[in-house]
Design a protein around this motif. Structure first.
Motif, mmCIF file in Angstrom:
data_model
loop_
_atom_site.group_PDB
_atom_site.id
_atom_site.type_symbol
_atom_site.label_atom_id
_atom_site.label_comp_id
_atom_site.label_asym_id
_atom_site.label_seq_id
_atom_site.Cartn_x
_atom_site.Cartn_y
_atom_site.Cartn_z
ATOM 1 N N ASN A 110 1.087 -1.163 -0.136
ATOM 2 C CA ASN A 110 0.027 0.063 0.211
ATOM 3 C C ASN A 110 0.645 1.370 0.000
ATOM 4 O OD1 ASN A 110 -2.539 0.894 -0.118
ATOM 5 N ND2 ASN A 110 -2.261 1.112 2.305
ATOM 6 N N LYS A 111 2.235 1.229 -0.503
ATOM 7 C CA LYS A 111 2.985 2.224 0.003
ATOM 8 C C LYS A 111 3.070 3.097 -1.307
ATOM 9 C CE LYS A 111 8.105 3.592 0.561
ATOM 10 N NZ LYS A 111 9.155 2.296 0.684
ATOM 11 N N PRO A 112 2.325 4.552 -1.758
ATOM 12 C CA PRO A 112 1.703 6.032 -2.127
ATOM 13 C C PRO A 112 3.853 5.615 -3.135
ATOM 14 C CG PRO A 112 2.483 6.413 -0.141
ATOM 15 C CD PRO A 112 2.558 5.413 0.036
ATOM 16 N N GLY A 113 3.336 6.329 -4.277
ATOM 17 C CA GLY A 113 4.632 6.881 -4.529
ATOM 18 C C GLY A 113 5.426 5.602 -5.545
ATOM 19 N N LEU A 114 4.692 4.335 -5.786
ATOM 20 C CA LEU A 114 5.318 3.567 -6.627
ATOM 21 C C LEU A 114 4.881 2.523 -7.307
ATOM 22 C CD1 LEU A 114 8.387 1.992 -3.515
ATOM 23 C CD2 LEU A 114 8.999 2.977 -4.960
ATOM 24 N N PRO A 115 5.681 1.756 -8.925
ATOM 25 C CA PRO A 115 4.185 1.378 -9.575
ATOM 26 C C PRO A 115 4.119 0.019 -8.356
ATOM 27 C CG PRO A 115 6.140 1.563 -10.602
ATOM 28 C CD PRO A 115 6.796 2.211 -8.625
ATOM 29 N N ARG A 146 6.226 -6.888 -5.422
ATOM 30 C CA ARG A 146 7.334 -7.416 -5.094
ATOM 31 C C ARG A 146 8.151 -7.279 -3.742
ATOM 32 N NH1 ARG A 146 10.135 -5.025 -8.744
ATOM 33 N NH2 ARG A 146 10.576 -6.634 -10.012
ATOM 34 N N GLN A 147 8.128 -5.557 -3.119
ATOM 35 C CA GLN A 147 8.826 -5.791 -1.758
ATOM 36 C C GLN A 147 7.682 -6.235 -0.547
ATOM 37 O OE1 GLN A 147 8.353 -1.648 0.447
ATOM 38 N NE2 GLN A 147 10.481 -1.367 -1.033
ATOM 39 N N GLY A 148 6.346 -6.260 -0.637
ATOM 40 C CA GLY A 148 5.686 -7.186 0.167
ATOM 41 C C GLY A 148 6.157 -8.401 0.218
ATOM 42 N N ILE A 149 6.192 -9.538 -0.528
ATOM 43 C CA ILE A 149 6.756 -10.610 -0.916
ATOM 44 C C ILE A 149 8.081 -11.088 -0.157
ATOM 45 C CG2 ILE A 149 7.226 -12.699 -2.453
ATOM 46 C CD1 ILE A 149 4.895 -11.190 -4.553
ATOM 47 N N GLU A 150 8.914 -9.731 -0.406
ATOM 48 C CA GLU A 150 10.417 -10.105 0.303
ATOM 49 C C GLU A 150 10.290 -9.503 1.436
ATOM 50 O OE1 GLU A 150 12.712 -8.606 -3.934
ATOM 51 O OE2 GLU A 150 12.736 -7.821 -2.307
ATOM 52 N N ASN A 151 9.750 -8.828 1.593
ATOM 53 C CA ASN A 151 9.232 -7.878 3.046
ATOM 54 C C ASN A 151 8.620 -9.311 4.070
ATOM 55 O OD1 ASN A 151 10.391 -5.507 3.326
ATOM 56 N ND2 ASN A 151 8.556 -5.007 3.278
ATOM 57 N N HIS A 152 7.623 -10.380 3.475
ATOM 58 C CA HIS A 152 6.880 -10.927 3.934
ATOM 59 C C HIS A 152 7.633 -12.500 4.510
ATOM 60 C CE1 HIS A 152 4.211 -14.515 4.130
ATOM 61 N NE2 HIS A 152 3.450 -13.896 5.287
ATOM 62 N N PHE A 153 8.601 -12.948 3.516
ATOM 63 C CA PHE A 153 9.468 -14.171 3.419
ATOM 64 C C PHE A 153 10.225 -13.840 3.789
ATOM 65 C CE2 PHE A 153 12.673 -17.046 1.755
ATOM 66 C CZ PHE A 153 11.850 -18.099 1.343
ATOM 67 N N ASP A 154 11.425 -12.073 4.884
ATOM 68 C CA ASP A 154 12.119 -12.312 5.420
ATOM 69 C C ASP A 154 12.247 -12.226 6.641
ATOM 70 O OD1 ASP A 154 14.142 -12.487 3.194
ATOM 71 O OD2 ASP A 154 13.895 -9.965 3.205
ATOM 72 N N PHE A 155 10.353 -12.014 6.989
ATOM 73 C CA PHE A 155 9.645 -11.979 8.130
ATOM 74 C C PHE A 155 10.138 -13.313 9.012
ATOM 75 C CE2 PHE A 155 6.509 -12.246 10.843
ATOM 76 C CZ PHE A 155 6.769 -11.500 12.281
ATOM 77 N N LEU A 156 9.117 -14.212 7.972
ATOM 78 C CA LEU A 156 9.587 -15.422 8.404
ATOM 79 C C LEU A 156 11.030 -16.855 8.325
ATOM 80 C CD1 LEU A 156 6.015 -16.430 5.590
ATOM 81 C CD2 LEU A 156 6.033 -16.503 8.431
ATOM 82 N N VAL A 157 11.875 -15.606 8.114
ATOM 83 C CA VAL A 157 13.093 -16.871 7.984
ATOM 84 C C VAL A 157 13.612 -16.229 9.320
ATOM 85 C CG1 VAL A 157 15.480 -15.333 7.021
ATOM 86 C CG2 VAL A 157 14.151 -16.356 4.965
ATOM 87 N N ALA A 158 12.810 -14.429 9.590
ATOM 88 C CA ALA A 158 14.127 -14.467 10.992
ATOM 89 C C ALA A 158 12.431 -14.637 12.138
ATOM 90 C CB ALA A 158 13.286 -13.362 11.506
ATOM 91 N N ASN A 159 11.520 -15.684 11.406
ATOM 92 C CA ASN A 159 10.558 -16.287 12.161
ATOM 93 C C ASN A 159 10.166 -17.078 11.826
ATOM 94 O OD1 ASN A 159 9.553 -13.580 14.452
ATOM 95 N ND2 ASN A 159 10.151 -12.948 12.707
ATOM 96 N N PRO A 160 11.379 -18.831 11.150
ATOM 97 C CA PRO A 160 10.948 -19.563 11.163
ATOM 98 C C PRO A 160 9.395 -20.374 12.195
ATOM 99 C CG PRO A 160 12.912 -19.869 12.174
ATOM 100 C CD PRO A 160 12.468 -18.680 12.704
ATOM 101 N N ASP A 161 9.541 -20.446 13.069
ATOM 102 C CA ASP A 161 8.396 -21.102 13.432
ATOM 103 C C ASP A 161 6.933 -21.065 14.262
ATOM 104 O OD1 ASP A 161 10.400 -22.774 14.687
ATOM 105 O OD2 ASP A 161 10.775 -22.112 15.935
ATOM 106 N N LEU A 162 7.067 -19.866 13.047
ATOM 107 C CA LEU A 162 5.959 -18.917 13.762
ATOM 108 C C LEU A 162 4.669 -19.455 12.340
ATOM 109 C CD1 LEU A 162 4.331 -16.023 14.273
ATOM 110 C CD2 LEU A 162 4.928 -14.874 12.793
ATOM 111 N N PRO A 163 4.615 -19.985 11.505
ATOM 112 C CA PRO A 163 3.541 -19.912 10.579
ATOM 113 C C PRO A 163 3.210 -21.982 11.449
ATOM 114 C CG PRO A 163 5.560 -19.450 9.196
ATOM 115 C CD PRO A 163 6.084 -19.924 10.462
ATOM 116 N N ARG A 164 4.208 -22.617 11.525
ATOM 117 C CA ARG A 164 3.224 -23.426 12.393
ATOM 118 C C ARG A 164 2.798 -23.879 13.356
ATOM 119 N NH1 ARG A 164 8.561 -27.333 12.064
ATOM 120 N NH2 ARG A 164 9.498 -25.979 11.087
ATOM 121 N N PHE A 165 3.624 -22.534 14.360
ATOM 122 C CA PHE A 165 2.811 -21.966 15.910
ATOM 123 C C PHE A 165 0.718 -21.673 15.589
ATOM 124 C CE2 PHE A 165 1.627 -18.817 18.088
ATOM 125 C CZ PHE A 165 2.184 -19.234 20.008
#
Length: 211
Positions: free
Chosen positions: A78-83, A89-108
């Protein structure tokens, strides 16, 4: 990676960090407030003073994770000013990186919702409420681009589900993927790096927004 939980007092931070570890390892039913208090270096009475009940402490942990997740995924899209392509792309990468830092969260989260279905309210009142507002705007943008033949016409709700499910698979299925390390992939970290890029290509390709 532990959250700062909006920078609470030092004692509260210690309790939250200890609670996060205990809940993620053992789930709500298996977690013990006495263990949390000991790990945080506080008395059980002090823990009760800050959070009153085990359930309130659990809710604080989950709400903090969902808020951070929403900020990284939904905030980026939802960030303004970008295509649209760059924001997704940024949302996907941010979400993925968050899961890398919190790998047990999805199963939890999956395990807790299976055992206590009513806890979906924690997610519905936080992350999903933000998603409802965002998706309306994204759908309008996709429809406008599609009308000009600059984008594939897709359901924004399904787009969000695609992003989350593609990213989460790598962590829910971690034991299977780790078992393939050395055969199909050099190691699990290599798989994650490749999967992150592939998920971006898959989603942008579905939208016909790929480079």
């Amino acid at each position: 990676m532990m959250e700062d939980f909006n920078r609470p007092s030092d004692t509260e931070t210690l309790i939250l960090r200890a609670a996060e570890k205990e809940f993620l390892e053992k789930g709500y039913s298996g977690a013990r407030t006495s263990v949390i208090a000991e790990a945080a270096g506080v008395t059980h009475a002090m823990l009760h003073y800050y959070f009153r009940t085990k359930e309130r402490l659990f809710d604080k942990i989950v709400a903090g994770k969902m808020d951070k997740l929403g900020e990284l995924l939904l905030g980026a899209i939802n960030k303004p000013g970008l295509p649209l392509k760059d924001r997704i792309r940024q949302g996907i990468e941010n979400h993925f990186d968050f899961l890398v830092a919190n790998p047990d969260l999805p199963r939890f989260i999956i395990n807790e919702l299976a055992e206590h279905p009513k806890r979906i309210e924690l997610i519905r009142n936080g992350l999903l409420k933000k998603a409802y507002v965002l998706l309306a705007g994204i759908q309008e943008e996709i429809d406008m681009l599609a009308a000009e033949n600059d984008c594939e016409s897709v359901d924004a709700r399904m787009l969000l589900v695609d992003i989350v499910s593609l990213n989460i698979f790598s962590f829910v299925a971690a034991p299977i993927v780790r078992g393939m390390a050395g055969s199909l992939f050099d190691d699990y970290e290599t798989f994650l790096r490749l999967r992150r890029s592939e998920n971006v290509r898959t989603i942008l390709g579905k939208l016909r927004l790929a480079d």
